[in-house]
Write a protein that holds these residues in place. Structure first.
Motif, PDB file in Angstrom:
ATOM      1  N   ALA A   1      -0.208   9.677 -17.950  1.00 28.94           N
ATOM      2  CA  ALA A   1      -1.498   8.998 -18.098  1.00 28.94           C
ATOM      3  C   ALA A   1      -2.625   9.806 -17.462  1.00 28.94           C
ATOM      4  CB  ALA A   1      -1.419   7.602 -17.479  1.00 28.94           C
ATOM      5  N   VAL A   2      -2.364  10.400 -16.304  1.00 29.98           N
ATOM      6  CA  VAL A   2      -3.374  11.224 -15.639  1.00 29.98           C
ATOM      7  C   VAL A   2      -3.698  12.449 -16.489  1.00 29.98           C
ATOM      8  CG1 VAL A   2      -3.827  12.663 -13.610  1.00 29.98           C
ATOM      9  CG2 VAL A   2      -2.768  10.423 -13.338  1.00 29.98           C
ATOM     10  N   LYS A   3      -2.678  13.102 -17.017  1.00 31.61           N
ATOM     11  CA  LYS A   3      -2.903  14.290 -17.838  1.00 31.61           C
ATOM     12  C   LYS A   3      -3.705  13.955 -19.088  1.00 31.61           C
ATOM     13  CE  LYS A   3      -0.503  17.998 -20.283  1.00 31.61           C
ATOM     14  NZ  LYS A   3       0.809  18.578 -20.659  1.00 31.61           N
ATOM     15  N   ARG A   4      -3.371  12.854 -19.736  1.00 35.98           N
ATOM     16  CA  ARG A   4      -4.087  12.465 -20.961  1.00 35.98           C
ATOM     17  C   ARG A   4      -5.571  12.198 -20.670  1.00 35.98           C
ATOM     18  NH1 ARG A   4      -1.039   8.657 -22.088  1.00 35.98           N
ATOM     19  NH2 ARG A   4      -2.228   6.971 -21.140  1.00 35.98           N
ATOM     20  N   GLU A   5      -5.843  11.475 -19.592  1.00 33.34           N
ATOM     21  CA  GLU A   5      -7.229  11.154 -19.248  1.00 33.34           C
ATOM     22  C   GLU A   5      -8.005  12.408 -18.854  1.00 33.34           C
ATOM     23  OE1 GLU A   5     -10.352   8.435 -18.875  1.00 33.34           O
ATOM     24  OE2 GLU A   5      -8.315   8.156 -19.655  1.00 33.34           O
ATOM     25  N   LEU A   6      -7.362  13.300 -18.087  1.00 37.39           N
ATOM     26  CA  LEU A   6      -8.047  14.525 -17.667  1.00 37.39           C
ATOM     27  C   LEU A   6      -8.325  15.440 -18.851  1.00 37.39           C
ATOM     28  CD1 LEU A   6      -6.256  15.439 -14.311  1.00 37.39           C
ATOM     29  CD2 LEU A   6      -8.628  14.712 -14.613  1.00 37.39           C
ATOM     30  N   ASN A   7      -7.394  15.544 -19.759  1.00 35.26           N
ATOM     31  CA  ASN A   7      -7.608  16.411 -20.922  1.00 35.26           C
ATOM     32  C   ASN A   7      -8.802  15.950 -21.743  1.00 35.26           C
ATOM     33  OD1 ASN A   7      -6.013  18.724 -21.215  1.00 35.26           O
ATOM     34  ND2 ASN A   7      -4.189  17.520 -21.713  1.00 35.26           N
ATOM     35  N   GLU A   8      -8.881  14.640 -21.935  1.00 36.54           N
ATOM     36  CA  GLU A   8     -10.012  14.127 -22.713  1.00 36.54           C
ATOM     37  C   GLU A   8     -11.345  14.380 -22.022  1.00 36.54           C
ATOM     38  OE1 GLU A   8      -9.231  10.026 -23.345  1.00 36.54           O
ATOM     39  OE2 GLU A   8      -7.525  10.352 -24.697  1.00 36.54           O
ATOM     40  N   ALA A   9     -11.346  14.334 -20.701  1.00 37.41           N
ATOM     41  CA  ALA A   9     -12.610  14.497 -19.975  1.00 37.41           C
ATOM     42  C   ALA A   9     -12.963  15.964 -19.738  1.00 37.41           C
ATOM     43  CB  ALA A   9     -12.539  13.758 -18.640  1.00 37.41           C
TER      44      ALA A   9
ATOM     45  N   THR B   1       0.447  17.727 -14.984  1.00 38.58           N
ATOM     46  CA  THR B   1       0.190  16.883 -13.814  1.00 38.58           C
ATOM     47  C   THR B   1       1.528  16.344 -13.317  1.00 38.58           C
ATOM     48  OG1 THR B   1      -0.174  14.959 -15.235  1.00 38.58           O
ATOM     49  CG2 THR B   1      -2.116  16.208 -14.558  1.00 38.58           C
ATOM     50  N   LEU B   2       1.705  16.349 -12.005  1.00 38.02           N
ATOM     51  CA  LEU B   2       2.973  15.925 -11.404  1.00 38.02           C
ATOM     52  C   LEU B   2       2.697  14.987 -10.240  1.00 38.02           C
ATOM     53  CD1 LEU B   2       4.724  19.413 -11.229  1.00 38.02           C
ATOM     54  CD2 LEU B   2       5.137  17.649 -12.944  1.00 38.02           C
ATOM     55  N   VAL B   3       3.428  13.878 -10.200  1.00 40.02           N
ATOM     56  CA  VAL B   3       3.402  13.007  -9.021  1.00 40.02           C
ATOM     57  C   VAL B   3       4.493  13.521  -8.091  1.00 40.02           C
ATOM     58  CG1 VAL B   3       3.640  10.652  -8.161  1.00 40.02           C
ATOM     59  CG2 VAL B   3       2.590  11.055 -10.397  1.00 40.02           C
TER      60      VAL B   3
ATOM     61  N   PHE C   1       0.839  -1.191   0.000  1.00 44.46           N
ATOM     62  CA  PHE C   1       0.000   0.000   0.000  1.00 44.46           C
ATOM     63  C   PHE C   1       0.876   1.243   0.000  1.00 44.46           C
ATOM     64  CE2 PHE C   1      -3.084  -3.098   1.387  1.00 44.46           C
ATOM     65  CZ  PHE C   1      -4.258  -2.645   0.793  1.00 44.46           C
ATOM     66  N   VAL C   2       0.497   2.180  -0.856  1.00 43.17           N
ATOM     67  CA  VAL C   2       1.309   3.373  -1.042  1.00 43.17           C
ATOM     68  C   VAL C   2       0.388   4.568  -1.255  1.00 43.17           C
ATOM     69  CG1 VAL C   2       1.498   2.952  -3.518  1.00 43.17           C
ATOM     70  CG2 VAL C   2       3.196   4.381  -2.409  1.00 43.17           C
ATOM     71  N   LYS C   3       0.835   5.720  -0.750  1.00 42.54           N
ATOM     72  CA  LYS C   3       0.102   6.970  -0.941  1.00 42.54           C
ATOM     73  C   LYS C   3       0.833   7.826  -1.968  1.00 42.54           C
ATOM     74  CE  LYS C   3      -2.057   7.371   3.630  1.00 42.54           C
ATOM     75  NZ  LYS C   3      -2.167   8.186   4.858  1.00 42.54           N
ATOM     76  N   LEU C   4       0.073   8.327  -2.938  1.00 42.39           N
ATOM     77  CA  LEU C   4       0.633   9.192  -3.971  1.00 42.39           C
ATOM     78  C   LEU C   4      -0.025  10.552  -3.893  1.00 42.39           C
ATOM     79  CD1 LEU C   4       0.844   6.134  -5.247  1.00 42.39           C
ATOM     80  CD2 LEU C   4       1.445   7.394  -7.321  1.00 42.39           C
ATOM     81  N   LYS C   5       0.795  11.580  -4.053  1.00 45.44           N
ATOM     82  CA  LYS C   5       0.283  12.945  -4.114  1.00 45.44           C
ATOM     83  C   LYS C   5       0.444  13.435  -5.553  1.00 45.44           C
ATOM     84  CE  LYS C   5       0.841  17.580  -2.144  1.00 45.44           C
ATOM     85  NZ  LYS C   5       1.638  18.423  -1.202  1.00 45.44           N
ATOM     86  N   VAL C   6      -0.710  13.719  -6.192  1.00 45.43           N
ATOM     87  CA  VAL C   6      -0.720  14.165  -7.584  1.00 45.43           C
ATOM     88  C   VAL C   6      -1.177  15.616  -7.628  1.00 45.43           C
ATOM     89  CG1 VAL C   6      -1.602  13.748  -9.901  1.00 45.43           C
ATOM     90  CG2 VAL C   6      -1.220  11.820  -8.356  1.00 45.43           C
ATOM     91  N   SER C   7      -0.331  16.467  -8.195  1.00 47.15           N
ATOM     92  CA  SER C   7      -0.656  17.883  -8.328  1.00 47.15           C
ATOM     93  C   SER C   7      -1.106  18.149  -9.763  1.00 47.15           C
ATOM     94  CB  SER C   7       0.552  18.760  -7.983  1.00 47.15           C
ATOM     95  OG  SER C   7       0.942  18.563  -6.631  1.00 47.15           O
ATOM     96  N   VAL C   8      -2.341  18.690  -9.896  1.00 47.44           N
ATOM     97  CA  VAL C   8      -2.928  18.953 -11.212  1.00 47.44           C
ATOM     98  C   VAL C   8      -3.021  20.467 -11.403  1.00 47.44           C
ATOM     99  CG1 VAL C   8      -4.892  18.581 -12.726  1.00 47.44           C
ATOM    100  CG2 VAL C   8      -4.251  16.812 -11.061  1.00 47.44           C
ATOM    101  N   GLN C   9      -2.427  20.952 -12.462  1.00 45.89           N
ATOM    102  CA  GLN C   9      -2.510  22.373 -12.813  1.00 45.89           C
ATOM    103  C   GLN C   9      -3.471  22.519 -13.994  1.00 45.89           C
ATOM    104  OE1 GLN C   9       1.574  23.356 -13.609  1.00 45.89           O
ATOM    105  NE2 GLN C   9       2.164  23.409 -11.448  1.00 45.89           N
ATOM    106  N   PHE C  10      -4.505  23.338 -13.825  1.00 45.93           N
ATOM    107  CA  PHE C  10      -5.547  23.471 -14.852  1.00 45.93           C
ATOM    108  C   PHE C  10      -6.014  24.925 -14.906  1.00 45.93           C
ATOM    109  CE2 PHE C  10      -7.599  22.757 -10.837  1.00 45.93           C
ATOM    110  CZ  PHE C  10      -8.735  23.547 -10.864  1.00 45.93           C
ATOM    111  N   MET C  11      -6.774  25.257 -15.950  1.00 44.63           N
ATOM    112  CA  MET C  11      -7.326  26.595 -16.110  1.00 44.63           C
ATOM    113  C   MET C  11      -8.546  26.525 -17.027  1.00 44.63           C
ATOM    114  SD  MET C  11      -4.668  28.406 -18.790  1.00 44.63           S
ATOM    115  CE  MET C  11      -5.681  29.893 -18.825  1.00 44.63           C
TER     116      MET C  11
END
Length: 326
Positions: A139-147, A158-160, A79-89
């Motif tokens: 992968a996170v950036k690609r999925e978020l952009n599409e949505a 997006t940064l881990v 089990f691991v915790k990840l912190k993902v920072s998303v920059q959007f506008m």
């Protein structure tokens, strides 16, 4: 001036002032008329119809950041915790969609981040998660952009930023790293010890080689000296057997003299067989005889050489003649 007039004047002033409003930089204002979308106003001083138009909301056009913390499991059940920072506008041209189509953008972005991370991380082992965190961010950036493009948002990056395994796993990893470093240290120490042993062996081999060479040279010189000594004795009439006996006895007495010269010496030399005494006596007699012969021969040679060097005096046959000549 009566009170109703003042009241009407105040109301007119209020209506006039409410017709103007300002919009800040990097902000968009949504104007609605009787609850229906009317227009989008951007930075500067703006005008609206009082009591008819209203400001429905303000949309921030600046780049925003959302930090999402996700707990998930890796392929090796860690089990691991990840912190993902998303920059959007919000895209300036799609303010309408951002305002009317999506009410809670932060929640929507968080949901997509959770979905992507929990789909990607279980495919990787813990070590691979650290090595391929950039792939997870892509992968996170690609999925978020599409949505989010449908809702008027664009994902800048997006940064881990953090990967935090369970505390027990971190302790185990630290022990593994410590053991690996100790292994490396042991290997280097063993290599250094091997180099020292090899160097010492080479030095000893070189020392023994030089020592052997010195012994060989010494024996060669001794042998050459013995040959010269035998030749000298042969020239004075002593045969090789007698010369060898004389040389052996001489070396024997030289050795005894060297031993006796040491005041701290406790060494006593004794014959080690019954025949040793008689043999030593015979050798001594032979050596004395040989030395006497050498002495006599040397005296004879000296007399012969002295006679050869004396000038010869011849007497005149007629002494009177010699006197007359004078």
């Amino acid at each position: 001036m009566n009170i109703p007039f003042l009241f009407l004047l105040f109301i007119a002033l209020f209506i006039f002032l409410s017709s103007f409003f300002t919009v800040k930089q990097q902000t968009a204002v949504i104007i609605e008329r009787f609850g229906k979308f009317q227009s989008i106003r951007h930075s500067g001083l703006q005008l609206k119809i009082p009591l008819i138009d209203r400001i429905a909301g303000r949309v921030n056009l600046k780049i925003q950041q959302l930090d999402v913390i996700i707990e998930t499991k890796t392929k090796d059940n860690v089990f691991v915790k990840l912190k993902v920072s998303v920059q959007f506008m919000v895209v300036k041209e799609t303010v309408y969609d951002a305002f009317y189509k999506l009410e809670y953008p932060h929640d929507q972005i968080t949901s997509y981040v959770f979905d992507v991370v929990r789909a990607e991380v279980p495919k990787l082992k813990l070590d691979d998660v650290f090595e391929r965190k950039d792939d997870i961010a892509v992968a996170v950036k690609r999925e978020l952009n599409e949505a989010m493009t449908t809702y008027g948002y664009t994902i800048i990056n997006t940064l881990v930023t953090d990967i935090d395994p369970d505390i027990q796993v971190k302790n185990a990893m630290n022990r593994i790293n410590a053991a690996d470093r100790e292994k490396t240290v042991a290997e280097f120490e063993a290599e250094a010890s091997r180099i020292r042993i090899v160097a010492k062996a080479k030095a000893e081999a070189e020392s023994k080689r030089l020592q052997g060479q010195g012994i060989a040279d010494q024996r060669r010189e001794i042998a050459r000296g013995l040959v010269e000594s035998v030749d000298v004795l042969n020239r004075v009439g002593i045969n090789s057997q007698e010369a060898s006996a004389l040389i052996v006895v001489t070396q024997h007495y030289d050795t005894l003299q060297a031993i006796g010269a040491d005041t701290n010496s406790n060494l006593i030399l004794l014959p080690n067989s019954p025949q040793a005494g008689s043999e030593m006596l015979n050798n001594m007699v032979a050596s004395f005889s040989a030395s006497n012969q050498v002495g006599e021969m040397m005296k004879k040679n000296k007399k012969i050489s002295s006679k050869k060097e004396e000038p010869k005096y011849e007497e005149p046959e007629n002494p009177s003649e010699e006197i007359d000549e004078v």
